[in-house]
Design a protein around this motif. Sequence first.
Motif, PDB file in Angstrom:
ATOM      1  N   ALA A  21       0.830  -1.202   0.000  1.00 40.47           N
ATOM      2  CA  ALA A  21       0.000   0.000   0.000  1.00 40.47           C
ATOM      3  C   ALA A  21       0.872   1.263   0.000  1.00 40.47           C
ATOM      4  N   ILE A  22       1.899   1.244   0.792  1.00 43.72           N
ATOM      5  CA  ILE A  22       2.795   2.413   0.837  1.00 43.72           C
ATOM      6  C   ILE A  22       3.478   2.615  -0.496  1.00 43.72           C
ATOM      7  N   ASN A  23       3.941   1.523  -1.100  1.00 39.93           N
ATOM      8  CA  ASN A  23       4.600   1.600  -2.406  1.00 39.93           C
ATOM      9  C   ASN A  23       3.646   2.099  -3.489  1.00 39.93           C
ATOM     10  N   ALA A  24       2.373   1.795  -3.313  1.00 42.52           N
ATOM     11  CA  ALA A  24       1.380   2.209  -4.305  1.00 42.52           C
ATOM     12  C   ALA A  24       0.942   3.649  -4.112  1.00 42.52           C
ATOM     13  N   GLY A  25       1.388   4.306  -3.024  1.00 43.51           N
ATOM     14  CA  GLY A  25       1.069   5.725  -2.822  1.00 43.51           C
ATOM     15  C   GLY A  25      -0.086   5.958  -1.889  1.00 43.51           C
ATOM     16  N   VAL A  26      -0.375   5.012  -0.961  1.00 45.36           N
ATOM     17  CA  VAL A  26      -1.450   5.235  -0.019  1.00 45.36           C
ATOM     18  C   VAL A  26      -1.093   6.400   0.899  1.00 45.36           C
ATOM     19  N   THR A  27      -2.105   7.190   1.279  1.00 45.56           N
ATOM     20  CA  THR A  27      -1.861   8.332   2.162  1.00 45.56           C
ATOM     21  C   THR A  27      -1.633   7.882   3.592  1.00 45.56           C
ATOM     22  N   ASP A  28      -2.428   6.914   4.033  1.00 39.91           N
ATOM     23  CA  ASP A  28      -2.290   6.427   5.407  1.00 39.91           C
ATOM     24  C   ASP A  28      -2.839   5.007   5.461  1.00 39.91           C
ATOM     25  N   TYR A  29      -2.478   4.318   6.517  1.00 40.92           N
ATOM     26  CA  TYR A  29      -2.876   2.919   6.703  1.00 40.92           C
ATOM     27  C   TYR A  29      -3.366   2.793   8.133  1.00 40.92           C
ATOM     28  N   VAL A  30      -4.691   2.451   8.296  1.00 42.53           N
ATOM     29  CA  VAL A  30      -5.286   2.332   9.629  1.00 42.53           C
ATOM     30  C   VAL A  30      -5.886   0.932   9.759  1.00 42.53           C
ATOM     31  N   GLN A  31      -5.498   0.236  10.821  1.00 46.02           N
ATOM     32  CA  GLN A  31      -6.004  -1.125  11.030  1.00 46.02           C
ATOM     33  C   GLN A  31      -7.294  -1.077  11.841  1.00 46.02           C
ATOM     34  N   LYS A  32      -8.262  -1.875  11.358  1.00 40.64           N
ATOM     35  CA  LYS A  32      -9.544  -1.936  12.048  1.00 40.64           C
ATOM     36  C   LYS A  32      -9.392  -2.591  13.413  1.00 40.64           C
ATOM     37  N   ARG A  33     -10.145  -2.021  14.381  1.00 38.21           N
ATOM     38  CA  ARG A  33     -10.144  -2.566  15.727  1.00 38.21           C
ATOM     39  C   ARG A  33     -11.585  -2.580  16.228  1.00 38.21           C
ATOM     40  N   SER A  34     -11.804  -3.176  17.338  1.00 38.62           N
ATOM     41  CA  SER A  34     -13.162  -3.195  17.879  1.00 38.62           C
ATOM     42  C   SER A  34     -13.415  -1.918  18.670  1.00 38.62           C
ATOM     43  N   GLY A  35     -14.679  -1.498  18.730  1.00 30.81           N
ATOM     44  CA  GLY A  35     -15.058  -0.340  19.529  1.00 30.81           C
ATOM     45  C   GLY A  35     -15.018   0.959  18.728  1.00 30.81           C
ATOM     46  N   ALA A  36     -15.478   2.032  19.395  1.00 28.25           N
ATOM     47  CA  ALA A  36     -15.584   3.336  18.739  1.00 28.25           C
ATOM     48  C   ALA A  36     -14.236   4.023  18.585  1.00 28.25           C
ATOM     49  N   LEU A  37     -13.224   3.546  19.337  1.00 25.20           N
ATOM     50  CA  LEU A  37     -11.920   4.187  19.273  1.00 25.20           C
ATOM     51  C   LEU A  37     -11.319   4.123  17.882  1.00 25.20           C
ATOM     52  N   GLN A  38     -11.632   2.995  17.163  1.00 25.74           N
ATOM     53  CA  GLN A  38     -11.077   2.847  15.822  1.00 25.74           C
ATOM     54  C   GLN A  38     -11.565   3.958  14.898  1.00 25.74           C
ATOM     55  N   PHE A  39     -12.866   4.382  15.063  1.00 24.38           N
ATOM     56  CA  PHE A  39     -13.413   5.440  14.202  1.00 24.38           C
ATOM     57  C   PHE A  39     -12.810   6.815  14.542  1.00 24.38           C
ATOM     58  N   ALA A  40     -12.542   7.057  15.865  1.00 24.31           N
ATOM     59  CA  ALA A  40     -11.911   8.336  16.263  1.00 24.31           C
ATOM     60  C   ALA A  40     -10.526   8.443  15.656  1.00 24.31           C
ATOM     61  N   LEU A  41      -9.775   7.312  15.697  1.00 22.15           N
ATOM     62  CA  LEU A  41      -8.447   7.308  15.102  1.00 22.15           C
ATOM     63  C   LEU A  41      -8.523   7.543  13.594  1.00 22.15           C
ATOM     64  N   LEU A  42      -9.470   6.853  12.951  1.00 24.80           N
ATOM     65  CA  LEU A  42      -9.627   6.972  11.506  1.00 24.80           C
ATOM     66  C   LEU A  42      -9.958   8.413  11.110  1.00 24.80           C
ATOM     67  N   LEU A  43     -10.942   9.017  11.790  1.00 19.97           N
ATOM     68  CA  LEU A  43     -11.352  10.376  11.425  1.00 19.97           C
ATOM     69  C   LEU A  43     -10.243  11.392  11.711  1.00 19.97           C
ATOM     70  N   ASN A  44      -9.458  11.140  12.720  1.00 25.47           N
ATOM     71  CA  ASN A  44      -8.319  12.017  13.006  1.00 25.47           C
ATOM     72  C   ASN A  44      -7.304  11.967  11.866  1.00 25.47           C
ATOM     73  N   ARG A  45      -7.044  10.721  11.351  1.00 25.96           N
ATOM     74  CA  ARG A  45      -6.123  10.585  10.215  1.00 25.96           C
ATOM     75  C   ARG A  45      -6.710  11.261   8.967  1.00 25.96           C
ATOM     76  N   VAL A  46      -8.027  11.161   8.812  1.00 23.63           N
ATOM     77  CA  VAL A  46      -8.681  11.788   7.664  1.00 23.63           C
ATOM     78  C   VAL A  46      -8.482  13.315   7.708  1.00 23.63           C
ATOM     79  N   ARG A  47      -8.782  13.880   8.899  1.00 22.45           N
ATOM     80  CA  ARG A  47      -8.634  15.343   9.033  1.00 22.45           C
ATOM     81  C   ARG A  47      -7.193  15.772   8.713  1.00 22.45           C
ATOM     82  N   LYS A  48      -6.262  15.044   9.232  1.00 27.85           N
ATOM     83  CA  LYS A  48      -4.863  15.393   9.020  1.00 27.85           C
ATOM     84  C   LYS A  48      -4.507  15.338   7.533  1.00 27.85           C
ATOM     85  N   ALA A  49      -4.956  14.281   6.858  1.00 29.07           N
ATOM     86  CA  ALA A  49      -4.650  14.124   5.435  1.00 29.07           C
ATOM     87  C   ALA A  49      -5.281  15.244   4.606  1.00 29.07           C
ATOM     88  N   VAL A  50      -6.545  15.567   4.919  1.00 28.00           N
ATOM     89  CA  VAL A  50      -7.245  16.609   4.147  1.00 28.00           C
ATOM     90  C   VAL A  50      -6.607  17.971   4.397  1.00 28.00           C
TER      91      VAL A  50
END
Length: 608
Positions: A106-135
């Motif tokens: 994924a990194i070699n292909a030019g992915v902006t970030d890589y987030v691993q799925k986890r259980s619970g709402a914490l995974q979505f907070a982490l994901l949205l934080n990475r989204v905000r940073k990327a945008v």
Amino acid sequence: MMSHSVDSVRVEAPIRLLHVDDDQLLTGLLNDLVVQSHDDISLHSMHDCDGVLSYLETNDVDCVISDYEMPGTNGLELLDAVRQRWPDLPFILFTGQGDEEIAEKAINAGVTDYVQKRSGALQFALLLNRVRKAVEQRRARAALERELRIEKEHFRMALENSPFVAFRLDTDLRYTWVGNPHEDFEVEQVLGKRDDELLPPEAAETVMEPKRRALETGERVREEVTYELPSGVVTYDLTVEPLRDESGAVVGLTCASLDVTDRKAYERQLERDSQRTEAQFELLVDTVEDYAIFLLDPDGRVQTWNRGAENIKGYAREEVVGEHVSVFYPEDDVAAGVPERNLREAKAEGHFRGEGWRVRKDGSTFWADVRLTAIREDGEFLGYAKVTRDSTEQKRERDLLERKEQLEDLISAISHDLRGPLSVAAGNVELARRTDDLSRLDATSQALERATELLDHLGRLAKEGTQILTPKPTDLCEVAETAWSLVETGGAELVVEGSLTVVADPSRLQQLFENLFANSVAHAGPDVTVWVGPLDERDGFYVEDDGPGVPETERAKVFEMGYSTDTDGTGFGLAICNQIADAHGWDIGVTEGRRGGARFEMSSVGVA
């Protein structure tokens, strides 16, 4: 995606997400979270990859979130397809597959970030934080790129409309960039080459020398370079600025070059014209024989000398250049500071004009009409230009004309005044002849004595009118006391108040005092007291007595030829005073004294 133009992105705009995942429960949970807690995010969900590219074509999207393992096309394949069309669009791989191999691909292909799925709402907070940073990073980068494009466009437009040729060189002095190239060169002809590969050897060495110097010293160099090309001689105003890297090391040069060939040719032509004009002017000045025209330095020393100056003043050029201008003034004027005073006035006022006696080399004098002009250039005082004309003949003619007018007035007045005593004498002689009464001859004798007195005054006044002034610094009090000793004053008293040195002809000044003293004694009696002293607020002096004074209605007439309030007076004494004052350029007037008597004031008097 519609256009995904970075120019349309605004930092305050909502974040538009595309979420691609075949897990509908997961996409539903993320969508609910966004709706409930993130007003600035809009989310669109898709459950396979088939319609993603079409959606991106028709909608503005700020970031793509994609699962890795999906039916049909997987997340890496989708990433590759998106990167081909939209290489800077943020793409976050959100997957439960934690394989390091997948992350590396994924990194070699030019992915902006890589987030691993986890259980619970914490995974979505982490994901949205990475989204905000990327945008935010993408938007900041887009804004910077936009500003850079604007600046580059402004620079390009400025360069295209500028007469300067701008370029960069590496440390081998090879051209690495050329903006607004010279019309004789194409950019492709210049890039990668040195001046010695483009210009004749001598021209190349002339141009490269200041560039080498800037490389060696690390300092800015600016100078005009002139060299010859087959088309002719050219001149450039060249500026060379060292270009440094982050460490401060010189890694090249930034240069600007302005073609000033035409300007230099124009300046050379102006210089030639100026030299030719100066030569013509100097020739013209040197051939003038009736005027002394020369320059003085700021200290008043002679710098140039023309033929007219030699003719008028008698000095050859080599005898006078370097001498102070005071060499042309009479000794009394030099002692009184007249030369320095004239120079100061010309410097302060810009010019000085005056007349006066000047001395030739052989010691003879002439009456000079002088013009002295201060010379300044860009505010700097450089010295003086002086023009002198010998006006002796003009002064003599002017003086003769004035004396002629005065004598005409005298003759008219004397003719009138002589009629009285001569008529008395003639009448008494006739009566004596008829009656043999010799006592009549006594009255005849008195009448003839009166006529003789009038003729004596006429002679004195005519003599005064023919005298030429020789003004010099003179002690006023000393001359007044001498004049007092020569007047029949009886018991009168002279009081001298203060001291003053005036520029005057001593003999004529003494005559003025004698006449004023005689006038005081005649009208105030032998016990009169006379005061002499300097004026308080003006340059000049006064003669005042404690007699009856002059009525205000008579004051305008007392200086007229032949006017007198005394039946035995001639009316010439004050007229002579007026003549002497006028010859010196003074103003004479009469007013009431401090003790009620007559007060005669001489003002506009030169003082030493």
